[in-house]
Design an enzyme around this catalytic site. Structure first.
Site, mmCIF file in Angstrom:
data_model
loop_
_atom_site.group_PDB
_atom_site.id
_atom_site.type_symbol
_atom_site.label_atom_id
_atom_site.label_comp_id
_atom_site.label_asym_id
_atom_site.label_seq_id
_atom_site.Cartn_x
_atom_site.Cartn_y
_atom_site.Cartn_z
ATOM 1 N N GLU A 1 0.872 -1.158 0.000
ATOM 2 C CA GLU A 1 0.000 0.000 0.000
ATOM 3 C C GLU A 1 0.922 1.224 0.000
ATOM 4 O O GLU A 1 1.820 1.301 0.839
ATOM 5 C CB GLU A 1 -0.876 -0.014 1.261
ATOM 6 C CG GLU A 1 -1.850 1.114 1.237
ATOM 7 C CD GLU A 1 -2.813 1.136 2.413
ATOM 8 O OE1 GLU A 1 -2.840 0.187 3.215
ATOM 9 O OE2 GLU A 1 -3.532 2.149 2.515
ATOM 10 N N LYS B 1 4.184 0.571 9.706
ATOM 11 C CA LYS B 1 4.363 1.845 9.026
ATOM 12 C C LYS B 1 3.829 2.992 9.880
ATOM 13 O O LYS B 1 4.363 4.089 9.836
ATOM 14 C CB LYS B 1 3.672 1.809 7.661
ATOM 15 C CG LYS B 1 4.536 1.120 6.616
ATOM 16 C CD LYS B 1 3.917 1.205 5.233
ATOM 17 C CE LYS B 1 2.959 0.088 5.016
ATOM 18 N NZ LYS B 1 2.509 -0.102 3.653
ATOM 19 N N ARG C 1 5.058 -13.026 9.363
ATOM 20 C CA ARG C 1 5.776 -11.795 9.040
ATOM 21 C C ARG C 1 7.113 -11.772 9.740
ATOM 22 O O ARG C 1 7.333 -12.449 10.736
ATOM 23 C CB ARG C 1 4.942 -10.553 9.357
ATOM 24 C CG ARG C 1 4.564 -10.337 10.790
ATOM 25 C CD ARG C 1 3.935 -8.947 10.985
ATOM 26 N NE ARG C 1 2.950 -8.622 9.968
ATOM 27 C CZ ARG C 1 2.884 -7.453 9.335
ATOM 28 N NH1 ARG C 1 3.727 -6.482 9.593
ATOM 29 N NH2 ARG C 1 1.961 -7.229 8.441
HETATM 30 P P1 ATP Z 1 2.568 -2.365 8.049
HETATM 31 O O1 ATP Z 1 1.872 -3.258 9.012
HETATM 32 O O2 ATP Z 1 4.019 -2.154 8.313
HETATM 33 O O3 ATP Z 1 1.842 -1.084 7.775
HETATM 34 P P2 ATP Z 1 1.438 -3.625 5.810
HETATM 35 O O4 ATP Z 1 1.321 -5.094 5.869
HETATM 36 O O5 ATP Z 1 0.216 -2.827 6.005
HETATM 37 O O6 ATP Z 1 2.618 -3.170 6.722
HETATM 38 P P3 ATP Z 1 1.628 -3.425 2.995
HETATM 39 O O7 ATP Z 1 2.140 -2.299 2.209
HETATM 40 O O8 ATP Z 1 0.190 -3.740 2.949
HETATM 41 O O9 ATP Z 1 2.099 -3.149 4.469
HETATM 42 O O10 ATP Z 1 2.477 -4.732 2.720
HETATM 43 C C1 ATP Z 1 2.787 -5.210 1.449
HETATM 44 C C2 ATP Z 1 3.155 -6.645 1.557
HETATM 45 O O11 ATP Z 1 4.274 -6.804 2.428
HETATM 46 C C3 ATP Z 1 2.036 -7.483 2.114
HETATM 47 O O12 ATP Z 1 1.923 -8.658 1.356
HETATM 48 C C4 ATP Z 1 2.474 -7.759 3.514
HETATM 49 O O13 ATP Z 1 1.925 -8.959 3.969
HETATM 50 C C5 ATP Z 1 3.993 -7.782 3.394
HETATM 51 N N1 ATP Z 1 4.618 -7.432 4.659
HETATM 52 C C6 ATP Z 1 4.412 -6.324 5.388
HETATM 53 N N2 ATP Z 1 5.120 -6.365 6.532
HETATM 54 C C7 ATP Z 1 5.809 -7.529 6.520
HETATM 55 C C8 ATP Z 1 6.721 -8.166 7.421
HETATM 56 N N3 ATP Z 1 7.062 -7.605 8.576
HETATM 57 N N4 ATP Z 1 7.226 -9.372 7.068
HETATM 58 C C9 ATP Z 1 6.891 -9.934 5.904
HETATM 59 N N5 ATP Z 1 6.043 -9.402 5.028
HETATM 60 C C10 ATP Z 1 5.499 -8.216 5.318
HETATM 61 MG MG MG Z 2 -1.455 -3.521 4.570
#
Ligand code: ATP
Ligand code: MG
Length: 557
Positions: free
Chosen positions: A35, A271, A261
């Site tokens: 995102e 984030k 994760r």
């Molecule tokens: P955050 O919780 O940090 O805001 P998010 O999951 O909302 O992260 P996205 O931009 O939606 O962030 O993530 C893009 C991809 O990266 C998704 O497929 C998510 O599952 C993966 N991802 C995010 N954080 C991690 C992590 N700590 N380890 C592995 N994969 C991750």
């Molecule tokens: Mg997300």
């Protein structure tokens, strides 16, 4: 970097290979779906390496898809930064996609659901929905709008789209199962009203699909075969599958697979929290070298190879755990050991006057650029009758096991001579300000002339030919191993995460460029910071030379 590690197949690869063997899919197609509401971090790097790694391993495809369904927090700046980071990691996407490109198609599918009686417009506020949602064992109370006719739902949904209603006044909800033990199946929201300018679609839309309604369908549109995501989406999977089925999309459909994760010790990764660190100025920006963001790691001196290696060693797991920061540091040390040119720098100088050389004495000596890489060659360094050594390398009252410089002891100066300390010079306050030493001329180049044992070799720089540089020494950003467990992660910030010193660096440094890596001999790996200008060179310490991870490994073997 050391050779590829051979390892057993992980559970995702097993699923994929089975699907290929059974002909369920002909070609593997994955995607990385960030995102654009912040910068990518090391956790995302894990997901990137996984998705693009599968593409590479199975000769398949992988898209970069921006999951841009929340206009209020998303921006073009983030889109560009994300693309840059993925490219820097060394991956190429097959297509650059945006969930917003599918808004029209998603809208048409929503109409299909309404026509099938599988979605309805609901006028409850989020608070009301939440109050009525029940518990896993108590069913939700039905919305009073649940049994609206198809005609009324169609009319209201079209008017929602046309901008007739204010934000938050209505939603489109799927009609599924109010008694489901899975709360995500209790009539989840598919569309919300947000009168907001989207960074790509502008003001065309004022209704936006939720993650759940956008994600699986976007996967479907792109022909994704394996939709790999993190464990928190496991509970969304029944909804993911329900929507594809309810819309009536023909097979083959994408398969959602979840993995744990990545969590890294001494840092936070959400984030939201990283944004807070930036906005409230606890760090200098998203690319502050203390941040776990990819741009922060890059500025800190991490290499793409080290991050990819790290992701490979960490592997994929079904259960969450915390990976030690030392492992990441170990990976960059291993990589830079192969690549970094060695130079000499003194970070806490003590002057040494060599009394058996004439005033203004100078000569050139040869130094090896990288003992791990013969092609890196050699360079000339200037030796003079006055030099600086590291203050820590001298002790007035040395303990028994101290082998470096002390009164009447000899050490070797790297690439130069054996010197002996004959006299300590102090100021009026008793501080040591200078050492008076003699060299053994027969030891030129660091030889032991008569085979005598010299236990230590120390680094030095000429007191006449050196360049003062700003050296930024970093420590962990947080005090505790898992700052996420703290009630207030801000209070856990390490107040001493940055120390700035002036380093005296050999003249070779005059030609360095931002993002080049060096080893300061005996100290650590350093990278040239982009703050460097024509009159000030700035270095960031990537890591020290002390490998805590290798030590830990040894202990467990
Ligand atoms: P955050 O919780 O940090 O805001 P998010 O999951 O909302 O992260 P996205 O931009 O939606 O962030 O993530 C893009 C991809 O990266 C998704 O497929 C998510 O599952 C993966 N991802 C995010 N954080 C991690 C992590 N700590 N380890 C592995 N994969 C991750
Ligand atoms: Mg997300």
């Amino acid at each position: 970097m050391t050779n590829k590690i051979s390892r057993a197949k992980n559970f995702i690869e097993e699923i994929i290979e089975k699907d290929l063997e059974e002909g369920y899919v002909k070609e593997v197609y994955t995607r990385f779906p960030p995102e654009p509401n912040g910068y990518l971090h090391i956790g995302h790097a894990k997901a990137i390496c996984l998705n693009f790694g599968i593409k590479e391993k199975y000769n398949g495809k992988c898209n970069l898809r921006f999951d841009d369904t929340n206009p209020e927090t998303e921006s073009e700046e983030y889109v560009n930064a994300i693309k840059e980071d993925i490219k820097w990691l060394g991956f190429k996407w097959d297509k650059e996609c945006y969930a917003s490109d599918y808004f029209e198609q998603l809208y048409e599918w929503a109409i299909i659901l309404i026509k099938k009686g599988l979605a309805y417009v609901c006028d409850l506020s989020p608070e009301e929905v939440s109050a009525m949602r029940g518990t896993p064992t108590v069913p939700a109370t039905p919305s009073p709008y649940r049994n609206r006719s198809v005609e009324e739902n169609l009319d209201l949904f079209i008017r929602m789209k046309n901008g007739e209603f204010p934000d938050g006044s209505r939603t489109l909800r799927a009609k599924i199962d109010l008694a489901s033990p899975n709360m995500h199946m209790r009539d989840p929201v598919l569309y919300r009203i947000k009168h907001m300018t989207h960074h790509r679609t502008g003001n065309k839309w004022c209704i936006y699909p939720t993650y759940d309604f956008a994600h699986g369908q976007s996967d479907y549109i792109e022909g994704i075969t394996h939709s790999i995501c993190t464990l928190e989406f496991e509970v969304h999977r029944p909804l993911y599958e329900w929507l594809l089925e309810a819309i009536g999309l023909p097979h083959p459909r994408p398969k959602q697979i979840e993995f744990a994760r990545l969590n890294l010790s001494y840092t936070v990764m959400s984030k939201r929290k990283l944004l807070k660190l930036v906005q409230d100025k606890y760090v200098f920006g998203w690319d502050d070298p203390r941040m776990p963001t990819i741009c922060g790691l890059r500025r800190r001196g991490f290499t793409p190879e080290s991050i990819r290696k790290f992701a490979e060693i960490v592997g994929v797991a079904k259960r969450e755990n915390v990976i030690q920061l030392e492992l990441l540091e170990h990976c960059v040390r291993e990589d830079l050991n192969q690549k970094a040119i060695r130079i000499m720098a003194v970070l806490n100088p003590l002057k040494v006057v060599i009394t058996n050389l004439p005033q203004n004495y100078e000569e050139e000596l040869e130094a090896i650029n990288n003992p791990e890489d013969p092609t890196a060659g050699t360079r000339k360094i200037k030796f003079t009758n006055e030099i600086f050594i590291e203050r820590d390398d001298f002790l007035e009252n040395p303990p028994k096991d101290f082998y470096r410089l002390y009164l009447n002891n000899e050490v070797r100066l790297r690439y130069a001579y054996i010197i002996k300390c004959n006299e300590i010079v102090k100021d009026n306050n008793g501080n040591i300000v200078e050492l008076r030493c003699t060299i053994d001329p027969a030891s030129r180049g660091g030889k032991s002339p008569d085979g005598r044992k010299i236990k230590s070799t120390i680094h030095w720089v000429s007191a006449k030919y050196y360049v003062p540089c700003e050296v930024r020494l970093y420590d962990k950003l947080f005090k505790s191993e898992v700052p996420d467990e703290k009630e207030n992660f801000i209070e856990d910030i390490n107040p001493n995460s940055l120390t700035i010193v002036t380093g005296y660096v050999e003249e070779y440094v005059k030609n360095v460029k931002p993002y080049e890596h060096y080893q300061f001999e005996r100290i650590g790996y350093f990278v040239v910071d982009p703050d460097t200008t024509s009159d000030k060179i700035v270095f960031n310490r990537t890591v020290t030379l002390k490998d805590d991870y290798a030590k830990k490994l040894k202990k467990t073997q």
